[in-house]
Structure formats: C-alpha cells, structure tokens
Design an enzyme around this catalytic site. Sequence first.
Site, PDB file in Angstrom:
ATOM      1  N   SER A 144      -9.745   1.964   3.071  1.00 35.24           N
ATOM      2  CA  SER A 144      -8.850   2.701   2.209  1.00 35.24           C
ATOM      3  C   SER A 144      -7.827   1.843   1.451  1.00 35.24           C
ATOM      4  O   SER A 144      -7.253   2.333   0.490  1.00 35.24           O
ATOM      5  CB  SER A 144      -8.090   3.730   3.047  1.00 35.24           C
ATOM      6  OG  SER A 144      -7.219   3.094   3.958  1.00 35.24           O
ATOM      7  N   SER A 198     -10.055  -0.465   7.172  1.00 32.18           N
ATOM      8  CA  SER A 198      -9.429  -0.274   5.853  1.00 32.18           C
ATOM      9  C   SER A 198      -8.726  -1.482   5.252  1.00 32.18           C
ATOM     10  O   SER A 198      -8.328  -1.442   4.094  1.00 32.18           O
ATOM     11  CB  SER A 198      -8.444   0.891   5.905  1.00 32.18           C
ATOM     12  OG  SER A 198      -9.124   2.112   5.886  1.00 32.18           O
ATOM     13  N   LYS A 212       0.858  -1.170   0.000  1.00 36.44           N
ATOM     14  CA  LYS A 212       0.000   0.000   0.000  1.00 36.44           C
ATOM     15  C   LYS A 212       0.906   1.235   0.000  1.00 36.44           C
ATOM     16  O   LYS A 212       1.941   1.232   0.686  1.00 36.44           O
ATOM     17  CB  LYS A 212      -0.884  -0.027   1.255  1.00 36.44           C
ATOM     18  CG  LYS A 212      -1.912   1.088   1.342  1.00 36.44           C
ATOM     19  CD  LYS A 212      -2.767   0.941   2.609  1.00 36.44           C
ATOM     20  CE  LYS A 212      -3.857   1.991   2.686  1.00 36.44           C
ATOM     21  NZ  LYS A 212      -4.715   1.842   3.880  1.00 36.44           N
TER      22      LYS A 212
END
Lengths: 489, 95
Positions: A150, A174, A75
Amino acid sequence: MENLSVSQLAAGLDHGEFSSVELTRHFLHRMQAHGELNAFITEMDESAIVQARRADQLIKEKKHGPLTGIPLAHKDIFCMDGTRTSCGSRMLDQFVAPYDATVVQKLGQAGCVVLGKTNMDEFAMGSSNENSYFGPVKNPWNPGHVPGGSSGGSAAAVAARLVPLATGTDTGGSIRQPAALCGITGLKPTYGRVSRYGMIAYASSLDQAGPLAKSAQDCAYLLQAMAGFDSRDSTSMDEPVPAYTQALDQPLQGRVIGIPDEYFGAGLKPEVQDIMAQAIDWAEGQGCIIQPIRLPNTELAIPAYYVIATAECSSNLSRFDGIRFGHRCKAPKDLHDLYRRSRSEGFGTEVKRRIMIGTYALSAGYYDAYYLKAQQIRRLISTDFSKAFETVDFILGPTAPEPAFRIGEKTDDPVTMYLSDIYTISVNLAGLPAISVPCGMHEGLPVGMQLIGNYLTEDRLLNFAHQYQLATDWHRQCPPGFAQGSVDE
Amino acid sequence: MSISLEEVLNISHLARLHVDEEQARQYAADLSKILAWVQQMNQVDTREVVPMAHPLDVVQRLREDKVTETDQREKFQTIAPRTDKGLYLVPKVIE
C-alpha cells in the site's frame, strides 16, 4: 541533485554547495512536474520552505544532524498536526490531524523537511495502490503498471527522484512489495522497533513503519531517526537502537543464508527465479554459506493473514462512526442510519469487504473456526522461522512473485490480488524484520530480493544490502523520463 | 462454504454498513469465495498448537498513575462534524 545519496546531500548542505531551501525547491519542482504519477495526496510547498529556512539556520549555527535540511515525504497514514491526513480514504478526506505521530515528530526533530503526504491504498489495504480514494499511483517505470501497495505513493516518489526519502508502513508487505516493484530499497523493521503512535491503525498486531529510499545506506539514516522506544505505543520495544550507518561496512564472509524451497515454487515467474539465482551466486562469492531450508507452512500464511488482518481491521475501523471525526452522511434519520450511511459512503469497496470478512470471522459461532485457527497457524509460521534461524543468519528469496502487474489486471479477483503478497506476509505474522533490495530488471520493470533476518537484526540486513549495492548498480537505475535533464529546470 | 444473503445482511448490520440488495449479492459471492479459500487452513491439525495473538509475547507495561494528558476538548471538537457547547451532536436517540 536528485540522484545524490543522503550523505552526499548532507555534505553539500554542510559545505554550502546548496542550501536546504534550494534543495527543497528543486524537489518541489520535480514533484509538480510529475503530477501525472499521482504519488502525492497533499503537497506542502509553503510549510516545506519554512522548515528548510529553519534547517539552513541550524546548519549555519552548526547545530545540525545527518538529516537536517533533507527533504522527505510521509505516507498519508501518519498524523501530522494541522495537516490533512486522509489515509487514502474519503472517510478522512477533510480530516486535519490534531497531533503529530511519533515518527513525524522524530523526523521533525531530526530536521527533515516534509514535502508532502504520499498516496496509498485506502487504510493501507491493498497491494497495488488501486484502492485509493484519490486514484491509482502510476509506476514510474511504466505508467500502465501498478507501483505496488500500500505504500505505492512513497515508493513511486522515491523511484522517480521526486523526494530522496519517504516513510511507509508494512502490514503484509506494504513497504517491501512497492519497493521491489519500483526498484528501490525498503525496510520493514521488527514489530515494535518503530512507534505506531499516530499511525492510523489497520491491523495492530502486524502494522510496522519503516523507511523507503534509493539505497540501504539512505534507509539506515532514516531508520536511525525513526526507531526507538515510545511510551505512547503500548507495544513499543524498549531496546537500545544500534548505530545502523556504522554497521554497513562489515564483511559478509561466513554468514549463513537460508534459501527456502517454498519461496521458489510454482507461482514464481521463471525470469525472477533466474535473477534470484544471480543474487545468490553473488552472496556465495562473498563467502556466505548457502543452505537450503524449509518453511513448510508458507502457503497457509495468506489465509491466516487475511483472517487476522480483517478481524483486527473490523475492530480498529469501528472508531469511524461519523460523530467525532471523519465523514458524516447528510440528513441522518436516526443514530443507526448515521452510522451506516456515514461508514458506507466513507469507506471504499476493499475496505468494506475486509470489514465484512473480519466481522464474520469474529462473530458468534465462527470465532474458533476462523480467528482461533488463524492464530494457531500464525504460531506454526513463527515456529518455522525460529527453527530456521537456529542454523541461518538470513533467509533470502524474491520479494514478489513477478514484476509490477498492469493497472486493472487483478482488481476483479481479491484472492488473486492477495496472492501477490505470498513472500512478504509471513514476516509480519512472525514480527520479523526484512528488507527489499533491487536486484535485476525484466522487460523494463524492476525485480527485488527480500532478505529476512531474526528479531532486531536490522543492522545486519542493512549491512548485507549495502555490501550488495557496493557491488551492483540496480539501485542506481533511474526510470527513463525521470533522469537528469528530463525536467525543465 | 457458502454465505447466504441473510448472513450478509446480518454481518452488515454488525459492521454498521449499509448494503443494498445488489451489493448484498456481490458480497455473498465475494465472501463465499474468500472464506472457501481460507478453509485451506483446515489441512493442518492444530489441536495442540497454542494460538499466537501477537508477535512479541510481552506483558502489558504499567505506568505511574499520573495525569499525562491535558484537556484538549476544544481542539479535538474543531474536527468533529457537529458539536454544540462542547457536546457532540447526534440525531435524537430517545423520543
């Protein structure tokens, strides 16, 4: 190749069926062929090949571990030395990190090959990936729908088989919510289990990194390499890391599973409820004891979260001043103008909204009514969980109230968007571990169940999820258009 | 719970964010709505509840007073928007 598990990939590398360079090229090719998902912010094909060559050498010399030569994506919230680390923001669009996050360092030492940095909601603030400066990520199951957020880029990339493993972070859901919406497995570990060093901070008392993968077994391999004490993170837990992959095969007979009333209330889509009932039936069939429980303060978790998280974010994001790193406005009149315009240009709408709420909640005269009150609610929520864990081993329910919603459906109303995190948020407030596991489909979109455990029971969560995945094949479903043969190879 | 334009401008000043008048109106509406929704926390009496600042009730660790970080000013300044002779440049603060 893209459907193989981590242990199958490792065996293939070990037996010389394919090299890490071949594996890496295969996944890089898939990534490039599916750019339409917008799952990646930065693709790292050149450095990946270099890492893969090094891995092949280690394998040849028999100096390899279970993850040597296995491709993965990070990420874009994890700092990576010499690589752009944008956090999904214009603020850090040109930011080249000067050091490695501990997670990046550990996975590098484990021999993983990094294919790229995945798209995300700006500064991890969002539940749909629509808040990225680099544009929304598409859900591989239906490009008109969100992948969740997210960690939406990581979840979409794993679901579409663009990469076998990805890292994510979870502040209010997330990892788990995008895992559920994309039909993959994602684990949020106990707060403090994985180091936060080098992970760009959103809300420091809630943020935790974890693995996303096709299966619980793959998550176990990835978590094994991520977890552990780190003196550079002041809230890192100094506890031994168990052998997660060795705990997967225990029988579930006699485990007590709590089903909270509050997770099956009005907001839950009836079809999701039916799918949950089947998963609960399965657990009962394994000899688990199903027990109704109460988590009476669940509804208050969302407002408490949005006060605590925004307060912490307003403080954490004050470091972006346009002076030491990050975006700087053109021709500032004076220092104040430099701060204000650099920040206003660098941050997107939702980030600014949260900074504003957090600043308000912490400002003189309002602290007790908002921040202190939210911390007291946090205590109540945590106490609800500890009471429940006096009689149950796990708490089971849906990960999200509905499958993936349409892009644009909830962007007009922040409160509606916040409500999509109702089942995941309290877990972060309490600091507990939880896993999301695919357990059904509705109208062509995946549905996930969430299993919450007591502190440091990641091994038991993975054990349950693995047993479920031995008996079901929801985790094997590949979105149409991404299955074998759909890419010209 | 209603937030006035004046309050929005004060918060934006504290947060060092530039907000024009149209945006201020939007923030006033958004923030009022979100804070009204947050008020549901008041349903519960928390007078006796100890606030929880952190999930692990731990004590801050101490380490040996030993230098562990090396000087990396040059490296860190390569990513700064403007520097000169090892200093970060900002607009003139004192006339």
